[in-house]
Every structure is written in structure tokens, then in C-alpha cells.
Scaffold this motif. Structure first.
Motif, PDB file in Angstrom:
ATOM      1  N   ALA A  62       0.799  -1.192   0.009  1.00  7.73           N
ATOM      2  CA  ALA A  62      -0.183   0.074  -0.029  1.00  7.73           C
ATOM      3  C   ALA A  62       1.008   1.148  -0.137  1.00  7.73           C
ATOM      4  O   ALA A  62       0.516   2.231  -0.650  1.00  7.73           O
ATOM      5  CB  ALA A  62      -0.847   0.111   1.081  1.00  7.73           C
ATOM      6  N   ALA A  63       2.006   1.270   0.823  1.00 10.45           N
ATOM      7  CA  ALA A  63       2.792   2.567   0.931  1.00 10.45           C
ATOM      8  C   ALA A  63       3.545   2.617  -0.446  1.00 10.45           C
ATOM      9  O   ALA A  63       3.782   3.768  -0.744  1.00 10.45           O
ATOM     10  CB  ALA A  63       3.849   2.178   1.940  1.00 10.45           C
ATOM     11  N   SER A  64       3.900   1.555  -1.416  1.00 11.54           N
ATOM     12  CA  SER A  64       4.539   1.757  -2.829  1.00 11.54           C
ATOM     13  C   SER A  64       3.680   2.473  -3.488  1.00 11.54           C
ATOM     14  O   SER A  64       4.075   3.039  -4.585  1.00 11.54           O
ATOM     15  CB  SER A  64       4.772   0.348  -3.185  1.00 11.54           C
ATOM     16  OG  SER A  64       3.529   0.016  -3.706  1.00 11.54           O
ATOM     17  N   GLY A  65       2.518   2.628  -3.426  1.00 11.75           N
ATOM     18  CA  GLY A  65       1.383   3.398  -4.386  1.00 11.75           C
ATOM     19  C   GLY A  65       1.187   2.694  -5.575  1.00 11.75           C
ATOM     20  O   GLY A  65       0.467   3.081  -6.457  1.00 11.75           O
ATOM     21  N   SER A  66       1.923   1.201  -5.987  1.00  7.51           N
ATOM     22  CA  SER A  66       1.466   0.506  -7.104  1.00  7.51           C
ATOM     23  C   SER A  66       0.157   0.119  -7.010  1.00  7.51           C
ATOM     24  O   SER A  66      -0.195  -0.322  -5.945  1.00  7.51           O
ATOM     25  CB  SER A  66       2.507  -0.668  -7.255  1.00  7.51           C
ATOM     26  OG  SER A  66       2.491  -1.268  -8.410  1.00  7.51           O
ATOM     27  N   THR A  67      -0.684   0.173  -8.261  1.00  3.69           N
ATOM     28  CA  THR A  67      -2.151  -0.042  -8.239  1.00  3.69           C
ATOM     29  C   THR A  67      -2.076  -1.353  -8.828  1.00  3.69           C
ATOM     30  O   THR A  67      -3.106  -1.814  -9.228  1.00  3.69           O
ATOM     31  CB  THR A  67      -2.792   0.966  -8.993  1.00  3.69           C
ATOM     32  OG1 THR A  67      -2.308   1.083 -10.396  1.00  3.69           O
ATOM     33  CG2 THR A  67      -2.676   2.264  -8.309  1.00  3.69           C
TER      34      THR A  67
END
Length: 355
Positions: free
Chosen positions: A302-307
Motif C-alpha cells: 500500500a505504501a508503494s502506491g503501485s496499483t
């Protein structure tokens, strides 16, 4: 200086069925639950080394964990700084300690772990279903995964005859609903000619990605394969063998990041940010760890921002667990806003004698 105590609790968790890859077969996951306590707050991390996935051996992990236990006098900040300065050949142990310390810090600050890592973290990361080996895939498994809302279904290659694997992949593709696709992982099973032929046969199918196609990950060969493939190729285990990992110079479109192999949540997040800045895709995956490791890895995803869909749907593979794993609904994990990683050990898990 805050009083810090560390405890190590060994565990063994049997798998419901064998986890088969081109690198071998797993029947259980074993490791240590790492517990960090300070001022009445508790954080947990999971050390479950898996050398074939790029980590140290169990013996090396135990030695490293004992090393850190001897340094509790340095406190939380001191140990986190030491982890930054002394990264080495025991990434799973370092990741477990860091996770316990960051979980503890997040709980003390009243923050979900993902927001301690990145204020702009997502709340509902997407995840892929893990269906196991393509060579033994049955249509029922595909149908169940789709009914549960998964849009990306992952299969392992390199465990059986290629012709049979391709036949079952084609059958699975025929069952997919609109917008769903397959994620494939060869686990370094093929030479360049085999990979070229397989990619050609997969080209017309709804494939999300093919991970680790080559036994020898030569950059020139990988570049040719990526140019020929209409889908992303990815590197995973072979990333650990790169002395100077520069995402901008990788010949593939995607990186698959396992914090236990990279050496910690913060290192993984930094590498993910560099990769995304270089135009590379990022997927975060677990190592079939206990719920303690899975919760932290989900927070990191979630912290990575990868969707993209992350590899976090592995809890069902365990016969028993150390605590309740994250709940997956409609192919996503709804992360709570509670402080910490989200992991709570079941009663009795922390009553074992610490090593």
C-alpha cells in the motif's frame, strides 16, 4: 533512552498442499516471530528465510537475529540506524527486526504502518490469486478465483512438460472474464530458445506478466525477450544477484520485490520508488510467510502506491497461522486505520520460551 526488549519465538507451519516451483518443493514454512517491546507497546516481525528466493539460510538468520538481540541497548532509533548502515547477507533477519521496530513505532505514534512508511499510502491494495503449478491446474481453481473477485491469477511454470503447461494455460485463459488475466512465473526454468518459443505461444493470450523466464538472466537475452513480448517481463529472485541494482538499466518492464529478500520494508520502498521513477512497474509479494510477515508486506504494498495486483494471497496455503491474516475481498485487501501493521498473535503464540 527507551527500554527495548526483543524476543524470538520459533515456529513451523505446514502447508495445505505442496508449493511447487522450478526451484523445488515446499511442504512447510519455518522461522521466528520477532517481538519488540518498549514502554508497554509491542511490535512483531517475521523471519522466515527461503534461500531459493534470495534470502540467507536459517542458520545465518538465527546468527543475525542473535546479533541484534545483543544490541537492544541502542534503542529503537539506534537499531534502525544500524540496519541502514550494516545491511549484509541476512536480509530476512534484518527485515524481521526492522518490521518489529517499525510496527512498534507505528503503534506508539498511533499510525497504521503504511502511513508511517508513506503518508500517501493506498488503503485497498489489489492482490493476485495464487493457483499453484500450471502443470496441475484444474478449471475449478480458475472458476473459484474469479468468483472471489480476483482479476489477476498467478501460475507457476517449469514444474512439468512445457506442452502440458501451455495447454492448461490456454484452457485457463478461455475461462477468464473480461478484464481478467494470467500472471506467470517460470522461476528461472528456461533457456533463451525455450523462453522465446513460449512467449510466442503466449502472445495472443491475456497475460499480465511473465516472471524470471531465464535460468541465466543475461541482460541482452532478456532485452530481446522483452522486445518480443506484448506483455511485461519481470525479475524477482535474480535481483538479489545484482551488485549495483539500477532499475533504469534493467532490460525488463517490471520488478517483483520481496522485503525479506531485499532486506527490509524501508529498503524495498526506496527501491520501489526508484523503479517507478525510472518507468518500471512494481509488484510486492510475500514469501508464503506467517500472518506477521503478510500484514507488514501488505502495508508495504500500500505504501508503494503501485496499483498493480500484489502477491499477497498466500495465507490460505497454511494449515495454521500465528494470527489472523489480512482479509481479501473482491481481489483487494481493506487495510484498517488501526495503529501498527494489523497483526495480532493468537493466544499462546508468545508464550513459548524466547531463544
Amino acid at each position: 533512552m527507551t527500554d527495548l526488549r526483543l524476543g524470538l519465538y520459533p515456529y513451523r507451519l505446514a502447508l495445505r498442499r505442496s508449493w511447487r516451483t522450478a526451484r523445488g518443493v515446499l511442504h512447510e514454512r519455518a522461522g521466528w516471530l520477532v517481538r519488540a517491546e518498549s514502554d508497554g507497546a509491542v511490535g512483531c516481525g517475521d523471519c522466515a528465510p527461503l534461500p531459493e528466493a534470495g534470502t540467507e539460510s536459517a542458520g545465518q538468520a538465527m546468527q543475525r537475529l542473535r546479533h541484534w538481540c545483543e544490541r537492544t541497548g541502542e534503542g529503537i532509533a539506534g537499531l534502525l540506524a544500524a540496519l541502514d548502515a550494516e545491511s549484509g547477507a541476512a536480509p530476512a533477519a534484518d527485515c524481521a527486526l526492522e518490521t518489529a521496530l517499525l510496527d512498534l513505532s507505528a503503534r506508539r505514534e498511533g499510525l497504521p504502518l503504511r502511513r508511517l512508511l508513506a503518508p500517501t499510502a493506498l488503503d485497498r491494495p489489489a492482490v493476485n490469486a495464487m493457483l499453484g503449478a500450471a502443470a496441475t491446474l484444474e478449471s475449478r481453481a480458475v472458476e473459484v478465483a474469479l468468483a472471489r473477485g480476483f482479476r489477476v491469477l498467478k501460475l507457476k511454470l517449469g514444474t512439468g512438460p512445457i506442452a502440458e503447461e501451455l495447454r492448461r494455460i490456454q484452457a485457463a485463459a478461455a475461462l477468464l472474464s473480461a478484464g481478467a488475466n494470467l500472471r506467470l512465473d517460470a522461476n528461472a526454468a528456461w533457456d533463451a530458445d525455450t523462453a522465446t518459443a513460449c512467449i510466442a505461444q503466449l502472445a495472443a493470450l491475456p497475460i499480465d506478466c511473465l516472471e524470471e523466464p531465464l535460468a541465466i538472466p543475461d541482460d541482452a537475452a532478456l532485452g530481446r525477450l522483452q522486445a518480443a513480448a506484448p506483455f511485461s517481463l519481470a525479475l524477482d529472485e535474480s535481483l538479489a544477484g545484482r551488485a549495483d541494482l539500477d532499475p533504469s538499466r534493467l532490460p525488463v518492464r517490471r520488478l517483483v520485490l520481496k522485503p525479506a529478500a531485499v532486506g527490509g520494508l524501508r529498503r524495498t520502498l526506496h527501491l520501489a520508488a526508484r523503479a517507478q521513477a525510472a518507468g518500471r512497474e512494481v509488484v510486492v509479494t510475500s514469501l508464503v510467510e506467517s500472518a506477521a510477515g503478510l500484514w507488514a508486506t501488505a502495508q508495504l504494498a500500500a505504501a508503494s502506491g503501485s496499483t498493480l495486483a500484489h502477491g499477497l494471497a498466500t495465507a490460505d496455503w497454511l494449515m495454521a497461522d500465528l494470527g489472523a491474516p489480512p482479509v481479501i475481498a473482491q481481489g483487494r485487501i481493506d487495510l484498517p486505520d488501526d495503529a501498527g501493521s494489523g497483526f495480532t498473535p493468537y493466544d499462546g503464540q508468545l508464550k513459548l520460551p524466547a531463544l
